[in-house]
Motif scaffolding. Structure first.
Motif, PDB file in Angstrom:
ATOM      1  N   TRP A  21       3.720 -46.516   2.174  1.00 17.43           N
ATOM      2  CA  TRP A  21       3.204 -46.922   3.476  1.00 17.43           C
ATOM      3  C   TRP A  21       3.682 -48.342   3.771  1.00 17.43           C
ATOM      4  O   TRP A  21       3.741 -49.197   2.880  1.00 17.43           O
ATOM      5  N   PHE A  22       4.010 -48.592   5.017  1.00 23.63           N
ATOM      6  CA  PHE A  22       4.437 -49.916   5.438  1.00 23.63           C
ATOM      7  C   PHE A  22       3.930 -50.169   6.849  1.00 23.63           C
ATOM      8  O   PHE A  22       3.471 -49.269   7.541  1.00 23.63           O
ATOM      9  N   ARG A  23       4.034 -51.419   7.266  1.00 22.53           N
ATOM     10  CA  ARG A  23       3.514 -51.831   8.566  1.00 22.53           C
ATOM     11  C   ARG A  23       4.664 -52.375   9.399  1.00 22.53           C
ATOM     12  O   ARG A  23       5.565 -53.011   8.896  1.00 22.53           O
ATOM     13  N   TYR A  24       4.627 -52.070  10.675  1.00 27.29           N
ATOM     14  CA  TYR A  24       5.564 -52.711  11.607  1.00 27.29           C
ATOM     15  C   TYR A  24       4.847 -52.985  12.903  1.00 27.29           C
ATOM     16  O   TYR A  24       3.811 -52.413  13.201  1.00 27.29           O
ATOM     17  N   ASN A  25       5.395 -53.914  13.667  1.00 26.05           N
ATOM     18  CA  ASN A  25       4.742 -54.369  14.893  1.00 26.05           C
ATOM     19  C   ASN A  25       5.641 -54.154  16.097  1.00 26.05           C
ATOM     20  O   ASN A  25       6.841 -54.360  16.022  1.00 26.05           O
ATOM     21  N   ASP A  26       5.053 -53.712  17.165  1.00 28.07           N
ATOM     22  CA  ASP A  26       5.667 -53.822  18.487  1.00 28.07           C
ATOM     23  C   ASP A  26       4.586 -54.489  19.328  1.00 28.07           C
ATOM     24  O   ASP A  26       4.156 -55.576  18.997  1.00 28.07           O
ATOM     25  N   VAL A  44       1.362 -43.186  10.608  1.00 24.29           N
ATOM     26  CA  VAL A  44       0.050 -42.885  10.028  1.00 24.29           C
ATOM     27  C   VAL A  44      -1.036 -43.272  11.024  1.00 24.29           C
ATOM     28  O   VAL A  44      -1.941 -42.500  11.284  1.00 24.29           O
ATOM     29  N   CYS A  45      -0.938 -44.476  11.579  1.00 28.82           N
ATOM     30  CA  CYS A  45      -1.922 -44.908  12.560  1.00 28.82           C
ATOM     31  C   CYS A  45      -1.426 -46.105  13.344  1.00 28.82           C
ATOM     32  O   CYS A  45      -0.523 -46.812  12.910  1.00 28.82           O
ATOM     33  N   GLU A  46      -2.037 -46.315  14.485  1.00 30.28           N
ATOM     34  CA  GLU A  46      -1.783 -47.475  15.316  1.00 30.28           C
ATOM     35  C   GLU A  46      -3.021 -48.354  15.276  1.00 30.28           C
ATOM     36  O   GLU A  46      -4.148 -47.864  15.394  1.00 30.28           O
ATOM     37  N   CYS A  47      -2.824 -49.647  15.096  1.00 35.29           N
ATOM     38  CA  CYS A  47      -3.940 -50.585  15.033  1.00 35.29           C
ATOM     39  C   CYS A  47      -3.751 -51.665  16.081  1.00 35.29           C
ATOM     40  O   CYS A  47      -2.641 -52.134  16.311  1.00 35.29           O
ATOM     41  N   HIS A  48      -4.833 -52.063  16.691  1.00 38.09           N
ATOM     42  CA  HIS A  48      -4.769 -53.132  17.675  1.00 38.09           C
ATOM     43  C   HIS A  48      -4.983 -54.502  17.041  1.00 38.09           C
ATOM     44  O   HIS A  48      -4.752 -55.522  17.679  1.00 38.09           O
ATOM     45  N   GLU A  49      -5.399 -54.512  15.815  1.00 36.32           N
ATOM     46  CA  GLU A  49      -5.598 -55.760  15.075  1.00 36.32           C
ATOM     47  C   GLU A  49      -4.672 -55.770  13.865  1.00 36.32           C
ATOM     48  O   GLU A  49      -4.650 -54.818  13.077  1.00 36.32           O
ATOM     49  N   LEU A  50      -3.920 -56.828  13.725  1.00 36.35           N
ATOM     50  CA  LEU A  50      -2.977 -56.957  12.614  1.00 36.35           C
ATOM     51  C   LEU A  50      -3.671 -56.820  11.263  1.00 36.35           C
ATOM     52  O   LEU A  50      -3.170 -56.157  10.355  1.00 36.35           O
ATOM     53  N   GLU A  51      -4.846 -57.431  11.124  1.00 35.49           N
ATOM     54  CA  GLU A  51      -5.569 -57.382   9.849  1.00 35.49           C
ATOM     55  C   GLU A  51      -5.942 -55.957   9.468  1.00 35.49           C
ATOM     56  O   GLU A  51      -5.924 -55.602   8.288  1.00 35.49           O
ATOM     57  N   ASP A  52      -6.287 -55.122  10.449  1.00 37.84           N
ATOM     58  CA  ASP A  52      -6.588 -53.722  10.166  1.00 37.84           C
ATOM     59  C   ASP A  52      -5.355 -53.021   9.602  1.00 37.84           C
ATOM     60  O   ASP A  52      -5.432 -52.288   8.617  1.00 37.84           O
ATOM     61  N   ALA A  53      -4.219 -53.242  10.247  1.00 36.85           N
ATOM     62  CA  ALA A  53      -2.974 -52.614   9.793  1.00 36.85           C
ATOM     63  C   ALA A  53      -2.598 -53.097   8.396  1.00 36.85           C
ATOM     64  O   ALA A  53      -2.137 -52.304   7.564  1.00 36.85           O
TER      65      ALA A  53
END
Length: 95
Positions: A21-26, A44-53
């Protein structure tokens, strides 16, 4: 926690999206898993808060490590001889 509860958690963990699993931002933060076979990412999911992701990205590994630690501690505990204060002299109780 019962053995059955731990088994359920392990079973559920085995069903999540496979791959690292990894995180990326747009405009929001996304967590995805890398599919080695198809060489693509699987959202996997979209998060509106960076800390959640950031947390969700690491959650599968955190859960695996916690389950392994519970298992290790249970094995360690099963190898310990029960302690009784009657096994020692009174002078040793307060050392």
């Amino acid at each position: 926690m019962t053995d059955q509860e731990l088994k359920e958690i392990r079973d559920d963990l085995s069903l999540i999206t496979e791959g690292k699993w990894f995180r990326y931002n747009d405009e929001t933060s996304w967590v995805a898993a890398w599919d080695e076979e198809n060489e693509c990412d699987i959202p996997v999911c979209e998060c509106h808060e960076l800390e959640d992701a950031m947390f969700i990205e690491k959650a599968p590994e955190y859960v695996r490590r916690l389950l392994d630690e519970v298992e290790r501690l249970r094995k360690e505990k099963s190898n310990v001889t029960p302690y009784s204060s009657s096994n020692i002299g009174k002078s040793q109780l307060f050392l």
